[in-house]
Design a protein around this motif. Structure first.
Motif: not given
Length: 327
Positions: A7-29
């Motif tokens: 998960x990248x550290x960005x100024x726009x996206x919260x890493x937690x939101x990106x992680x939640x999205x990744x789980x929903x999209x099927x990433x295993x880790x």
């Protein structure tokens, strides 16, 4: 395919939101790095509370700024709060980070890695209090923690790769060209066999710098910037890239260290992008990622989004490459 994302550290996206999205999209880790600005472990604890099944890992925490006991306690605690979903990814980091940020000497990093990992594993898994007298690490009568947490090591050079073979559950290389990854793993495999370990049980989980955009040039430029940054930031990364691109990476590193950051990125060729990352339109990037995994010893590619461009491409890249896990 087992597919993870750093998960990248960005100024726009919260890493937690990106992680939640990744789980929903099927990433295993999902994995989080740590250099400056935020604690990967604290953020992973928040992610643990807001996800259900996705595995959580550090990619990476360095072996200098926390003691082996603190690293073991950290891994065990993250594993408890995530109901057994944690992995600990460690590495030496770079002299600049260790000496400038943490004020510690970057002394005998391979030996430090070996002893730190050995002590972590013993504290996590031994039945009796741990006493260890090493050249760089010593502990006495440390109570064990009774947690089964996989330990990955981001080793680049041959000596550090041998540490992976002797001790580790997984290997997390970064900037070793994919065309040379099979040969690089043979050092790990040989070291494992010398310790009567099965190399096939060591998970190979390389960072895969990835950028997806309908604008192909934008995607390639994002990965160029990523490669240039690493080529110029530490000799270990430069040496890894030099196994396939010795003359090119020297020019890139020289420009970066001279302060010519744009020129350094421009000197990263399409061939280097192709062998060190994944870039292009959604279909091009998916095809390349699938090709890399099909043709190498990779078990679990870790999609790594260049932080220099993450604000603009993070979500599109995570979404586009998620489909590869179903291939």
């Amino acid at each position: 395919m087992h597919l993870g994302v750093v998960i990248p550290r960005t100024g726009t996206h919260d890493p937690t939101d990106l992680a939640i999205s990744a789980e929903k999209r099927g990433y295993d880790s999902v994995w989080m790095g740590e250099l400056w600005g935020s604690s990967s472990v604290v953020k992973l604890s928040e992610i643990a509370a807001k996800t259900d099944e996705v595995e959580l890992g550090t990619a990476i925490v360095n072996v200098f700024s926390r003691t082996p006991a603190v690293l073991a306690m950290t891994a065990a605690t993250l594993d408890r709060v995530s109901n057994g979903r944690a992995s600990l990814g460690v590495g030496t980091s770079t002299p600049t980070a260790v000496e400038n940020v943490h004020g510690m000497p970057f002394d005998r990093p391979v030996r430090r890695s070996h002893e730190t990992i050995e002590v972590i594993q013993r504290i996590l898994g031994d039945d009796e209090p741990v006493t260890y007298e090493g050249e760089r690490v010593s502990v006495s009568s440390v109570p064990p923690l009774d947690r089964d947490v996989s330990v990955y090591h981001a080793a680049l050079g041959p000596a550090n790769r041998r540490v992976v073979g002797r001790l580790c559950d997984g290997w997390m290389p970064h900037n070793i060209p994919f065309s040379g990854l099979n040969d690089a793993f043979e050092v790990v495999a040989t070291s494992a066999r010398e310790r009567d370990r099965d190399p096939d049980k060591i998970t190979i989980a390389p960072y895969v710098p990835a950028a997806v955009s309908e604008d192909r040039d934008e995607a390639y430029d994002a990965v160029r910037g990523h490669i240039a940054y690493y080529a110029g930031s530490a000799d270990g990364y430069r040496n890894a890239i030099a196994t396939e691109f010795p003359e090119q990476v020297d020019r890139v590193a020289e420009a970066w260290r001279a302060g010519d950051r744009e020129d350094a990125a421009t000197l990263v060729t399409d061939e280097m992008v192709h062998d060190l990352g994944v870039a292009g339109t959604p279909s091009e990037a998916r095809d390349r990622l699938h090709e890399i995994v099909s043709e190498t010893v990779i078990d679990r590619p870790l999609v790594t989004i260049p932080e220099q461009a993450a604000d603009g491409i993070a979500e599109e890249t995570i979404e586009a490459l998620a489909a590869v896990s179903d291939a």
